[in-house]
Structures are given as C-alpha cells and as structure tokens.
Design a protein around this motif. Structure first.
Motif, short mmCIF file in Angstrom:
data_model
loop_
_atom_site.label_atom_id
_atom_site.label_comp_id
_atom_site.label_asym_id
_atom_site.label_seq_id
_atom_site.Cartn_x
_atom_site.Cartn_y
_atom_site.Cartn_z
N HIS A 35 1.24 -1.39 0.34
CA HIS A 35 0.13 0.05 0.16
C HIS A 35 1.00 1.43 -0.03
O HIS A 35 0.44 2.36 -0.96
CB HIS A 35 -1.14 -0.07 0.92
CG HIS A 35 -1.62 0.92 1.21
ND1 HIS A 35 -3.00 0.66 1.93
CD2 HIS A 35 -2.33 1.66 0.35
CE1 HIS A 35 -3.77 2.35 1.80
NE2 HIS A 35 -3.53 2.26 0.87
N ALA A 36 2.25 0.96 0.98
CA ALA A 36 3.04 2.40 1.16
C ALA A 36 3.46 2.13 -0.24
O ALA A 36 3.71 3.95 -0.60
CB ALA A 36 4.13 2.25 1.85
N ALA A 37 3.89 1.27 -0.74
CA ALA A 37 4.86 1.58 -2.78
C ALA A 37 3.73 2.06 -3.25
O ALA A 37 4.12 2.88 -3.91
CB ALA A 37 5.65 0.05 -2.25
N LEU A 38 2.49 1.68 -3.44
CA LEU A 38 1.92 2.31 -4.72
C LEU A 38 1.54 3.67 -4.56
O LEU A 38 1.25 4.50 -4.78
CB LEU A 38 0.55 1.37 -4.45
CG LEU A 38 0.94 -0.31 -4.86
CD1 LEU A 38 -0.84 -1.29 -4.78
CD2 LEU A 38 0.97 0.10 -6.76
N ILE A 39 1.21 3.56 -2.85
CA ILE A 39 0.68 5.41 -2.98
C ILE A 39 2.00 6.29 -3.01
O ILE A 39 1.42 7.81 -4.02
CB ILE A 39 0.64 5.66 -1.03
CG1 ILE A 39 -0.72 4.96 -0.84
CG2 ILE A 39 0.38 6.92 -0.72
CD1 ILE A 39 -2.19 5.44 -1.46
N VAL A 40 3.39 6.45 -2.95
CA VAL A 40 4.60 6.73 -3.15
C VAL A 40 4.60 7.20 -4.20
O VAL A 40 5.30 8.18 -5.05
CB VAL A 40 5.70 5.92 -1.93
CG1 VAL A 40 7.12 7.00 -2.41
CG2 VAL A 40 5.87 5.97 -0.22
N ALA A 41 4.85 6.09 -4.72
CA ALA A 41 4.42 5.98 -6.92
C ALA A 41 4.05 6.47 -7.01
O ALA A 41 4.18 7.46 -7.42
CB ALA A 41 4.67 5.16 -7.27
N GLN A 42 2.49 7.01 -6.71
CA GLN A 42 1.60 8.24 -7.17
C GLN A 42 2.43 9.43 -7.59
O GLN A 42 1.79 9.89 -9.15
CB GLN A 42 -0.23 8.05 -6.02
CG GLN A 42 -0.41 6.95 -6.57
CD GLN A 42 -0.89 6.59 -8.05
OE1 GLN A 42 -0.25 6.16 -9.07
NE2 GLN A 42 -2.17 6.92 -8.39
N PRO A 43 2.92 9.59 -6.39
CA PRO A 43 3.00 11.16 -7.18
C PRO A 43 4.58 11.36 -7.94
O PRO A 43 4.78 12.39 -8.55
CB PRO A 43 2.82 12.32 -5.62
CG PRO A 43 3.79 11.31 -4.79
CD PRO A 43 2.90 10.14 -5.01
N ILE A 59 -0.09 5.15 -15.85
CA ILE A 59 0.06 4.47 -15.45
C ILE A 59 -0.53 5.02 -14.45
O ILE A 59 -0.62 4.20 -13.42
CB ILE A 59 1.86 4.09 -15.44
CG1 ILE A 59 2.12 3.70 -16.05
CG2 ILE A 59 1.74 3.10 -13.94
CD1 ILE A 59 3.84 3.61 -16.42
N HIS A 60 -0.74 6.35 -13.84
CA HIS A 60 -0.81 6.74 -12.84
C HIS A 60 -2.88 5.93 -12.04
O HIS A 60 -2.67 6.04 -11.35
CB HIS A 60 -1.10 8.25 -12.83
CG HIS A 60 -1.34 9.41 -11.78
ND1 HIS A 60 -0.31 9.65 -10.49
CD2 HIS A 60 -2.22 9.72 -11.55
CE1 HIS A 60 -0.65 9.64 -9.67
NE2 HIS A 60 -2.57 10.43 -10.47
N GLY A 61 -3.21 6.21 -13.27
CA GLY A 61 -4.86 5.72 -12.80
C GLY A 61 -4.84 4.56 -12.55
O GLY A 61 -5.13 4.42 -11.53
N PRO A 62 -3.97 3.75 -13.38
CA PRO A 62 -4.54 2.03 -13.42
C PRO A 62 -3.63 1.94 -11.33
O PRO A 62 -4.52 0.77 -10.82
CB PRO A 62 -3.83 1.47 -14.26
CG PRO A 62 -3.84 2.21 -15.04
CD PRO A 62 -3.56 3.93 -14.50
N VAL A 63 -2.73 2.32 -11.31
CA VAL A 63 -1.64 2.10 -9.58
C VAL A 63 -3.53 3.07 -9.27
O VAL A 63 -2.90 2.63 -7.75
CB VAL A 63 -0.60 3.30 -9.51
CG1 VAL A 63 -0.02 3.57 -8.44
CG2 VAL A 63 0.38 2.17 -11.08
N GLY A 64 -4.02 3.74 -9.24
CA GLY A 64 -4.31 4.42 -8.39
C GLY A 64 -5.53 3.64 -8.01
O GLY A 64 -6.37 3.40 -6.47
N SER A 65 -6.86 3.23 -8.74
CA SER A 65 -7.09 1.96 -9.09
C SER A 65 -7.09 0.85 -8.02
O SER A 65 -7.11 0.29 -7.40
CB SER A 65 -8.06 1.65 -10.18
OG SER A 65 -8.82 2.39 -10.82
#
Length: 149
Positions: A35-43, A59-65
């Motif tokens: 969860h933290a890895a995906l969240i940090v990747a977003q910004p 990539i930003h959209g699918p990672v958010g989902s």
C-alpha cells in the motif's frame, strides 16, 4: 498469637495471559508495505507527467485503482488485527477513513479537480507511510489492555 498474611506478588501462573496480536500484525504489515509503495509511486508518476512524460498518466490511473483494492484488503486485515488479534481499534478506523479518502481521490482525479486531488493525495501518502512505520514499532505489538496503561 495472631498471624499476619503478607501479600504476595502475582506469579506468572496467577497472572492472566495477555493476548497480543501476532499473525494479524504480520498480515497488517504485509498489506501496508505494498500500500505504501503504491501510494508513494503516485506523486512520482504525477511528477513525471507534469515534466512532460505523457505515458506516466497511463500508469498513474491504474495504480490509483489498485491502491483502492489494497486499501479494502487492508480494512479487512485491520479489523482482524483489532477483533481477532486483540490489537487496538484505531488502525481499523484510520483504514476505513483511507478507503473513503481514496475513493474520493479517484473521483477528484478523474474529474481533474486538482484543488482537492493534490492536498488529499498528500494527506493519504502521509497517513499510509505513518501507519506503515508504526506497524514495525514495538507499540504495534501491544494488546488493547496494555496500550491503555
């Protein structure tokens, strides 16, 4: 002659065994890390997009989902940590708040409402990273009863 009975210290056998979260804490840690890895990747992905890499938004959209799915799994595990593992309630409450915030984040992101999307994203990143760090601290192993002392 009167006899006095001196109070004795409770021994290990007379003390009530304290139930501490073990497996449920490891499960919580295991879901918090991705969860933290995906969240940090977003910004980071948003930054790449703003610097001109248009593919980063793909990539930003699918990672958010994916983040939303991970948050829902985390909610179930946090509830098990609380109810089944004897841990504290606040990780479940905070995770429930994260699920709501991340749904709102998806909605505002797709609406391109950046006045809400950016600060809400910052709050989500801080909260998930903070929970992940907390989960590896010794206090996360305390039972509800021990935490109240």
């Amino acid at each position: 002659m009167t006899s006095t009975i001196e109070p004795t210290e409770p021994t290990e056998k007379t003390q009530k065994k304290v139930r501490r979260p073990r497996a449920s804490l490891w499960a919580l840690r295991t879901i918090l890390l991705p969860h933290a890895a995906l969240i940090v990747a977003q910004p980071i992905l948003a930054g790449y997009f703003l610097s001109g890499n248009v593919d980063a938004m793909g990539i930003h959209g699918p990672v958010g989902s994916s983040v939303e799915l991970v948050a829902m799994i985390q909610l179930v595990i946090a509830a098990i940590y609380w109810l089944g593992g004897g841990g504290r309630v606040w990780p479940t409450v905070v995770t429930a708040g994260l699920v709501v915030a991340e749904v709102a984040q998806l909605i505002f992101g797709y609406q391109q409402n950046f006045a809400v999307h950016v600060p809400l994203g910052t709050a989500i990143v801080i909260t998930v990273v903070w929970m992940t760090v907390w989960s590896f601290r010794p206090t996360a192993r305390l039972s509800r009863r021990e935490a109240k002392r």
